[in-house]
Design a protein around this motif. Structure first.
Motif, PDB file in Angstrom:
ATOM      1  N   GLY A   1      -8.423   2.345   7.337  1.00 29.19           N
ATOM      2  CA  GLY A   1      -7.315   1.712   6.624  1.00 29.19           C
ATOM      3  C   GLY A   1      -7.261   0.213   6.846  1.00 29.19           C
ATOM      4  N   LEU A   2      -7.483  -0.224   8.098  1.00 29.28           N
ATOM      5  CA  LEU A   2      -7.432  -1.657   8.397  1.00 29.28           C
ATOM      6  C   LEU A   2      -8.599  -2.395   7.746  1.00 29.28           C
ATOM      7  CD1 LEU A   2      -6.381  -1.509  12.156  1.00 29.28           C
ATOM      8  CD2 LEU A   2      -4.966  -2.166  10.208  1.00 29.28           C
ATOM      9  N   SER A   3      -9.774  -1.759   7.701  1.00 29.80           N
ATOM     10  CA  SER A   3     -10.914  -2.387   7.032  1.00 29.80           C
ATOM     11  C   SER A   3     -10.618  -2.576   5.552  1.00 29.80           C
ATOM     12  CB  SER A   3     -12.172  -1.527   7.209  1.00 29.80           C
ATOM     13  OG  SER A   3     -12.547  -1.459   8.566  1.00 29.80           O
ATOM     14  N   MET A   4     -10.022  -1.578   4.924  1.00 25.15           N
ATOM     15  CA  MET A   4      -9.635  -1.717   3.523  1.00 25.15           C
ATOM     16  C   MET A   4      -8.556  -2.784   3.359  1.00 25.15           C
ATOM     17  SD  MET A   4     -11.365  -0.120   1.395  1.00 25.15           S
ATOM     18  CE  MET A   4     -12.671   1.110   1.385  1.00 25.15           C
ATOM     19  N   ASP A   5      -7.751  -2.954   4.380  1.00 28.30           N
ATOM     20  CA  ASP A   5      -6.724  -3.990   4.371  1.00 28.30           C
ATOM     21  C   ASP A   5      -7.366  -5.357   4.151  1.00 28.30           C
ATOM     22  OD1 ASP A   5      -4.033  -4.901   4.741  1.00 28.30           O
ATOM     23  OD2 ASP A   5      -4.575  -5.542   6.756  1.00 28.30           O
ATOM     24  N   TYR A   6      -8.386  -5.667   4.935  1.00 35.15           N
ATOM     25  CA  TYR A   6      -9.073  -6.952   4.795  1.00 35.15           C
ATOM     26  C   TYR A   6      -9.924  -7.001   3.526  1.00 35.15           C
ATOM     27  CZ  TYR A   6      -7.523  -7.653   9.560  1.00 35.15           C
ATOM     28  OH  TYR A   6      -6.742  -7.783  10.681  1.00 35.15           O
ATOM     29  N   GLU A   7     -10.419  -5.839   3.104  1.00 40.18           N
ATOM     30  CA  GLU A   7     -11.158  -5.787   1.839  1.00 40.18           C
ATOM     31  C   GLU A   7     -10.266  -6.224   0.687  1.00 40.18           C
ATOM     32  OE1 GLU A   7     -14.645  -4.935  -0.427  1.00 40.18           O
ATOM     33  OE2 GLU A   7     -14.341  -4.959   1.736  1.00 40.18           O
ATOM     34  N   VAL A   8      -9.032  -5.755   0.696  1.00 41.05           N
ATOM     35  CA  VAL A   8      -8.083  -6.128  -0.352  1.00 41.05           C
ATOM     36  C   VAL A   8      -7.773  -7.619  -0.274  1.00 41.05           C
ATOM     37  CG1 VAL A   8      -5.710  -5.840  -1.144  1.00 41.05           C
ATOM     38  CG2 VAL A   8      -7.086  -3.833  -0.585  1.00 41.05           C
ATOM     39  N   PHE A   9      -7.572  -8.135   0.934  1.00 41.24           N
ATOM     40  CA  PHE A   9      -7.302  -9.570   1.098  1.00 41.24           C
ATOM     41  C   PHE A   9      -8.404 -10.396   0.442  1.00 41.24           C
ATOM     42  CE2 PHE A   9      -4.539  -9.477   5.207  1.00 41.24           C
ATOM     43  CZ  PHE A   9      -3.618  -8.702   4.527  1.00 41.24           C
ATOM     44  N   LEU A  10      -9.659 -10.023   0.711  1.00 41.39           N
ATOM     45  CA  LEU A  10     -10.786 -10.801   0.214  1.00 41.39           C
ATOM     46  C   LEU A  10     -11.009 -10.590  -1.279  1.00 41.39           C
ATOM     47  CD1 LEU A  10     -13.192 -12.653   0.713  1.00 41.39           C
ATOM     48  CD2 LEU A  10     -14.500 -10.648   1.465  1.00 41.39           C
ATOM     49  N   LEU A  11     -11.033  -9.331  -1.715  1.00 43.08           N
ATOM     50  CA  LEU A  11     -11.308  -9.053  -3.124  1.00 43.08           C
ATOM     51  C   LEU A  11     -10.228  -9.600  -4.050  1.00 43.08           C
ATOM     52  CD1 LEU A  11     -12.805  -5.438  -3.202  1.00 43.08           C
ATOM     53  CD2 LEU A  11     -13.981  -7.628  -3.406  1.00 43.08           C
ATOM     54  N   SER A  12      -8.994  -9.681  -3.567  1.00 45.98           N
ATOM     55  CA  SER A  12      -7.929 -10.215  -4.416  1.00 45.98           C
ATOM     56  C   SER A  12      -8.213 -11.663  -4.799  1.00 45.98           C
ATOM     57  CB  SER A  12      -6.583 -10.111  -3.691  1.00 45.98           C
ATOM     58  OG  SER A  12      -6.579 -10.905  -2.522  1.00 45.98           O
ATOM     59  N   ARG A  13      -8.713 -12.439  -3.837  1.00 51.08           N
ATOM     60  CA  ARG A  13      -9.057 -13.835  -4.131  1.00 51.08           C
ATOM     61  C   ARG A  13     -10.283 -13.918  -5.037  1.00 51.08           C
ATOM     62  NH1 ARG A  13      -5.971 -18.504  -3.131  1.00 51.08           N
ATOM     63  NH2 ARG A  13      -4.616 -18.092  -1.365  1.00 51.08           N
ATOM     64  N   ILE A  14     -11.304 -13.123  -4.729  1.00 50.68           N
ATOM     65  CA  ILE A  14     -12.523 -13.153  -5.537  1.00 50.68           C
ATOM     66  C   ILE A  14     -12.225 -12.733  -6.972  1.00 50.68           C
ATOM     67  CG2 ILE A  14     -14.791 -12.102  -5.821  1.00 50.68           C
ATOM     68  CD1 ILE A  14     -15.003 -11.928  -2.794  1.00 50.68           C
ATOM     69  N   LYS A  15     -11.431 -11.680  -7.123  1.00 54.08           N
ATOM     70  CA  LYS A  15     -11.080 -11.198  -8.459  1.00 54.08           C
ATOM     71  C   LYS A  15     -10.273 -12.251  -9.222  1.00 54.08           C
ATOM     72  CE  LYS A  15     -10.602  -7.809 -11.562  1.00 54.08           C
ATOM     73  NZ  LYS A  15      -9.693  -8.381 -12.525  1.00 54.08           N
TER      74      LYS A  15
ATOM     75  N   ARG B   1       2.104  -8.822  -4.006  1.00 48.35           N
ATOM     76  CA  ARG B   1       1.301  -7.802  -4.675  1.00 48.35           C
ATOM     77  C   ARG B   1       0.119  -7.383  -3.796  1.00 48.35           C
ATOM     78  NH1 ARG B   1       1.247  -6.334 -10.106  1.00 48.35           N
ATOM     79  NH2 ARG B   1       2.728  -8.012 -10.498  1.00 48.35           N
ATOM     80  N   THR B   2      -0.505  -8.355  -3.137  1.00 48.85           N
ATOM     81  CA  THR B   2      -1.598  -8.033  -2.223  1.00 48.85           C
ATOM     82  C   THR B   2      -1.107  -7.164  -1.074  1.00 48.85           C
ATOM     83  OG1 THR B   2      -2.720 -10.110  -2.754  1.00 48.85           O
ATOM     84  CG2 THR B   2      -3.359  -9.014  -0.717  1.00 48.85           C
ATOM     85  N   VAL B   3       0.047  -7.506  -0.525  1.00 47.47           N
ATOM     86  CA  VAL B   3       0.622  -6.725   0.572  1.00 47.47           C
ATOM     87  C   VAL B   3       0.905  -5.293   0.129  1.00 47.47           C
ATOM     88  CG1 VAL B   3       2.697  -6.450   1.991  1.00 47.47           C
ATOM     89  CG2 VAL B   3       1.572  -8.679   1.844  1.00 47.47           C
ATOM     90  N   ALA B   4       1.509  -5.151  -1.032  1.00 44.66           N
ATOM     91  CA  ALA B   4       1.836  -3.811  -1.527  1.00 44.66           C
ATOM     92  C   ALA B   4       0.564  -2.992  -1.743  1.00 44.66           C
ATOM     93  CB  ALA B   4       2.630  -3.909  -2.829  1.00 44.66           C
ATOM     94  N   PHE B   5      -0.448  -3.602  -2.324  1.00 38.81           N
ATOM     95  CA  PHE B   5      -1.700  -2.892  -2.581  1.00 38.81           C
ATOM     96  C   PHE B   5      -2.387  -2.545  -1.261  1.00 38.81           C
ATOM     97  CE2 PHE B   5      -4.532  -1.766  -6.018  1.00 38.81           C
ATOM     98  CZ  PHE B   5      -5.725  -1.541  -5.355  1.00 38.81           C
ATOM     99  N   SER B   6      -2.385  -3.480  -0.319  1.00 39.95           N
ATOM    100  CA  SER B   6      -2.992  -3.236   0.984  1.00 39.95           C
ATOM    101  C   SER B   6      -2.292  -2.089   1.703  1.00 39.95           C
ATOM    102  CB  SER B   6      -2.933  -4.509   1.837  1.00 39.95           C
ATOM    103  OG  SER B   6      -3.351  -4.245   3.153  1.00 39.95           O
ATOM    104  N   GLY B   7      -0.970  -2.107   1.688  1.00 32.81           N
ATOM    105  CA  GLY B   7      -0.223  -1.026   2.323  1.00 32.81           C
ATOM    106  C   GLY B   7      -0.535   0.321   1.711  1.00 32.81           C
ATOM    107  N   LEU B   8      -0.745   0.322   0.399  1.00 32.42           N
ATOM    108  CA  LEU B   8      -1.071   1.574  -0.281  1.00 32.42           C
ATOM    109  C   LEU B   8      -2.430   2.101   0.172  1.00 32.42           C
ATOM    110  CD1 LEU B   8      -0.130   3.585  -2.417  1.00 32.42           C
ATOM    111  CD2 LEU B   8      -1.238   2.177  -4.152  1.00 32.42           C
ATOM    112  N   THR B   9      -3.410   1.220   0.352  1.00 34.66           N
ATOM    113  CA  THR B   9      -4.732   1.670   0.798  1.00 34.66           C
ATOM    114  C   THR B   9      -4.683   2.192   2.233  1.00 34.66           C
ATOM    115  OG1 THR B   9      -5.311  -0.588   1.493  1.00 34.66           O
ATOM    116  CG2 THR B   9      -5.934   0.074  -0.720  1.00 34.66           C
ATOM    117  N   VAL B  10      -3.917   1.538   3.109  1.00 37.35           N
ATOM    118  CA  VAL B  10      -3.786   2.024   4.491  1.00 37.35           C
ATOM    119  C   VAL B  10      -3.085   3.379   4.507  1.00 37.35           C
ATOM    120  CG1 VAL B  10      -2.819   1.548   6.772  1.00 37.35           C
ATOM    121  CG2 VAL B  10      -3.766  -0.319   5.427  1.00 37.35           C
ATOM    122  N   ALA B  11      -2.042   3.524   3.688  1.00 41.07           N
ATOM    123  CA  ALA B  11      -1.320   4.795   3.626  1.00 41.07           C
ATOM    124  C   ALA B  11      -2.221   5.918   3.123  1.00 41.07           C
ATOM    125  CB  ALA B  11      -0.093   4.661   2.730  1.00 41.07           C
ATOM    126  N   VAL B  12      -3.090   5.612   2.164  1.00 39.95           N
ATOM    127  CA  VAL B  12      -4.027   6.624   1.661  1.00 39.95           C
ATOM    128  C   VAL B  12      -4.958   7.084   2.781  1.00 39.95           C
ATOM    129  CG1 VAL B  12      -6.031   6.958   0.177  1.00 39.95           C
ATOM    130  CG2 VAL B  12      -3.962   5.942  -0.754  1.00 39.95           C
TER     131      VAL B  12
END
Length: 747
Positions: free
Chosen positions: A607-621, A302-313
């Protein structure tokens, strides 16, 4: 039932079946695990086809794709339509007097033979009649040019025949001081394609072994480390196949290919790394391989899918621009992201099914107290000074970009050893009348009217150093070559372009050339850039809101990403415009940045910065939803994800740095800029600025207006799932030994 069976039954609890995890991603993980042979076979076919067919994408690429939207490109199109030609092949005969009998005979003989070859429109040398021959002779009389125009319908084989015949002049004039170098725009385009392909292959060969070594150190074993590499290789094969398909329906600039390749390689490794790490965690919790794969797909997937979506955006914002280079990067980049996500969600679970038993399982979970958690606590105690210091540091790092100069480097994008670059530089330095004019005015009229405009308007403009004789392209189209003082793409040249466009003398004109192209591109950035930025920001804010349910954290993430992006662009300016470390990196500064590189850096780095943002926020959330306080969620989230984010960033830096070692200037610029962006984001931003800002805002981090909270409750995307407890059968069970007196008894 026998006594032995009774004892065995009592000693071994009946295995319980682990409950399945709900959701589409969990179901996809189960399917890929159960059908892993078919999934692996499918990706093997994709890889083979991608290498065999997609590898030909370099042949179908276009060096210097242009758009008909700008005035500069429209002017070039008018000239091409009036006098169609594929391009030129030019030879420099240097080192011997032009009037040397041996040189004259060899050159005139070659010119006559080339003029008779198929596909040749014209062939001229310094010995022909007419005033044009003088422009092909150097001022010192020791060098001359042979210029061959290829017809619009000529083939690559016909161009090769011309190149070979020009090269053969070397053997006819001898090697006693004479040197023949073959170049021209057609040779230059071919060299750009070959050098780009060479740099791309070199980057892959260098980075893949290094990433494997790093992942062995991260995972402590070869089995786990090899999976991300296998996934990355398969993704690159799929990416080549996708780009080959795009090259059949649109012009793909040659520079797009390594950029898309490096993105696909980096994302594939990062996503597979995340999947394998989560699999190891689940195995460490006692899950059997099948359950661990399923739970990995449901969480990390799920994290991968969400991260890919942010990079694609982020990459989709490039579709706003009319430039074919940016449109091609957007199309290729989005397709590469989709393929990287698909490989992580399908191929990696299948590979885990094959190699899961050989992957080293952690003996203990990640401790809640460690380097990253201690860093967060120290940062939290000094949150205000840390935020101010990090912000000031990143703004200072980005300041050099404020004086960045955009330009088209032309032949300078190739290494100094390139024959095409050598010929281009020789013409500019020793054959000023034969060199391309910095500004060309295309006039829709005959030569007489164009000449009057040149004399009355063009020649009198300040900054103009000279005007060449009007060239009649056809009965209704003429061109005026305008020479300027100073840098051909500098401020004075740009001012002349603006004045020519302001005063057209009542004629229909198109002002083109290098300076005009830069102005047109900058104008497009000013008009369409805010739209692209707004769409990317809006899409990112919506996605992060749907993930977190907060309006504060998405805005903070956006601002922090802009800070790290500025630092990357500042480093890009210092290195490639101002020349810092140019000797170490093996290039000569051109005095500016390639026009479209900052735009690409913005899209990719954002996109890559948002990639790591998603990695981190997913754990915090996830921790926040489990009831931890805001500060504790940040502390644990950074502690549990810090190692994987740092490892992923290190792998990304290796990939980008590997491509930066190539010789193509554009590839080198992208590699350095993205390596700096990732390094800054994973260290200064994620480890210092984000925890400090989270500490400052406290519970306000999760604030949203009541209507938006209700909207999130209904449509929000949960970045984690509630996993069922692992059944007893998954845990290691100690089987008690049978009593000695019962061993060997009859059933």
């Amino acid at each position: 039932m026998s006594l032995r069976s009774a004892v065995s039954s009592a000693a071994s609890p009946r295995p319980s079946v682990d409950p399945q995890v709900g959701g589409r991603l969990a179901a996809l993980g189960r399917f890929c695990y159960r059908q892993r042979r078919w999934v692996l076979g499918f990706w093997a076919v994709v890889l083979v086809i991608g290498v065999l067919i997609g590898g030909r994408v370099f042949e179908g690429s276009v060096a210097g794709a242009s758009s008909s939207a700008s005035e500069a490109d429209r002017g070039s199109a008018v000239v091409t339509a009036a006098d169609p030609a594929k391009g030129t092949v030019t030879a420099v005969v240097d080192g011997r007097p032009v009037d040397d009998t041996t040189v004259r005979d060899a050159v005139t003989r070659a010119t006559a033979e080339i003029a008779a070859l198929p596909g040749v429109s014209s062939a001229t040398d310094a010995y022909g009649p007419g005033p044009g021959a003088a422009a092909l002779r150097s001022a010192d009389g020791n060098a001359s040019l042979v210029s061959v125009r290829m017809a619009d319908t000529s083939t690559s084989a016909e161009t090769t025949a011309v190149t070979q015949r020009l090269s053969a002049i070397q053997g006819e004039v001898g090697t006693d001081g004479a040197k023949v170098t073959v170049g021209g725009d057609l040779v230059l385009q071919d060299e750009v394609k070959k050098q780009t392909e060479k740099d791309t292959r070199f980057g892959e060969i260098v980075t893949l072994p290094l990433t494997l070594v790093v992942m062995v150190l991260v995972f402590g074993g070869l089995a786990a480390a090899s999976l991300p590499v296998i996934g990355a290789v398969a993704s690159v094969g799929g990416a080549l196949l996708a780009m080959f398909g795009f090259s059949r329906i649109m012009d793909i600039d040659t520079s797009v290919l390594p950029i898309a390749t490096v993105l696909g390689l980096g994302l594939s490794i990062d996503y597979a790394l995340l999947m394998v790490q989560r699999f190891r965690e689940e195995r460490g919790h006692g899950a059997p391989i099948a359950a661990a794969v399923e739970r990995t797909a449901a969480t990390a997937g799920r994290t991968v899918a969400f991260s890919g979506l942010t990079v694609a955006v982020a990459l989709s914002g490039l579709f706003v621009f009319t430039s074919p280079v940016l449109a091609a990067v957007s199309a290729a980049g989005v397709s590469v992201v989709v393929i990287a996500v698909a490989a992580a969600l399908t191929l990696v679970p299948a590979l885990l099914g094959f190699a899961g038993s050989r992957i080293k399982t952690p003996t203990a979970p990640v401790p809640d107290d460690g380097f990253f958690s201690r860093t967060v606590r120290r940062v939290g105690k000094r949150a205000v000074p840390v935020v101010l210091a990090c912000t000031a540091l990143l703004m200072a790092a980005g300041a050099p970009f404020l004086h960045a100069d955009m330009r088209n480097s032309g032949a300078a994008v190739l290494p100094a050893s390139s024959a095409g670059r050598q010929v281009a530089e020789t013409i500019d330095q020793r054959f000023p009348q034969a060199s391309a004019a910095p500004i060309t005015v295309v006039v829709d009229s005959g030569a007489a009217v164009a000449q009057a405009y040149a004399d009355d308007v063009v020649a009198k403009l300040p900054g103009v150093s000279g005007v060449r004789a009007v060239t009649p392209v056809s009965d209704t189209v003429s061109t005026i070559d305008v020479l300027v003082h100073g840098d051909p793409q500098g401020g004075q040249a740009k001012q002349v372009v603006k004045e020519l466009r302001a005063d057209r003398g009542g004629l229909t004109t198109q002002v083109t050339g290098g300076a005009a192209s830069v102005i047109d591109f900058q104008d497009e950035l000013r008009t369409r850039g805010p739209i692209a930025l707004g769409l990317v920001a809006l899409g990112t804010l919506i996605l992060l809101f749907l993930m977190t349910g907060s309006v504060v954290m998405p805005v903070k993430a956006l601002l922090m990403n802009l800070l790290s992006l500025g630092a990357s662009l500042g480093a890009l300016t210092l290195v490639f415009q101002d020349g810092w470390f140019s000797g170490l990196l093996g290039f000569s500064p051109t005095g500016g940045l390639e026009t479209f590189i900052p735009v690409l850096v913005f899209a990719f780095a954002f996109g890559l910065s948002m990639d790591y943002e998603v990695f981190l926020l997913s754990r915090i959330k996830e921790l926040r939803d489990k009831g931890h306080s805001c500060s504790r969620s940040v502390e644990l989230g950074v502690q549990r994800s810090g190692r994987i984010i740092t490892s992923a960033a290190l792998l990304m830096v290796i990939v980008f740095a590997g491509f930066a070692l190539g010789d193509m200037l554009m590839v080198k610029q992208m590699g350095i800029a993205l390596a700096v962006a990732v390094a800054v984001d994973a260290t200064v931003v994620r480890c210092l600025l984000v925890p400090a800002a989270m500490k400052l805002f406290g519970e306000f981090n999760w604030w949203a207006p009541a209507p938006l909270r209700r909207l999130h409750d209904r449509f929000g995307l949960s970045e984690h799932v509630e996993l069922p407890e692992i059944g007893p059968a998954a845990l290691p069970v100690q089987r008690p030994a049978a009593p000695k007196e019962l061993v060997g008894t009859a059933p």
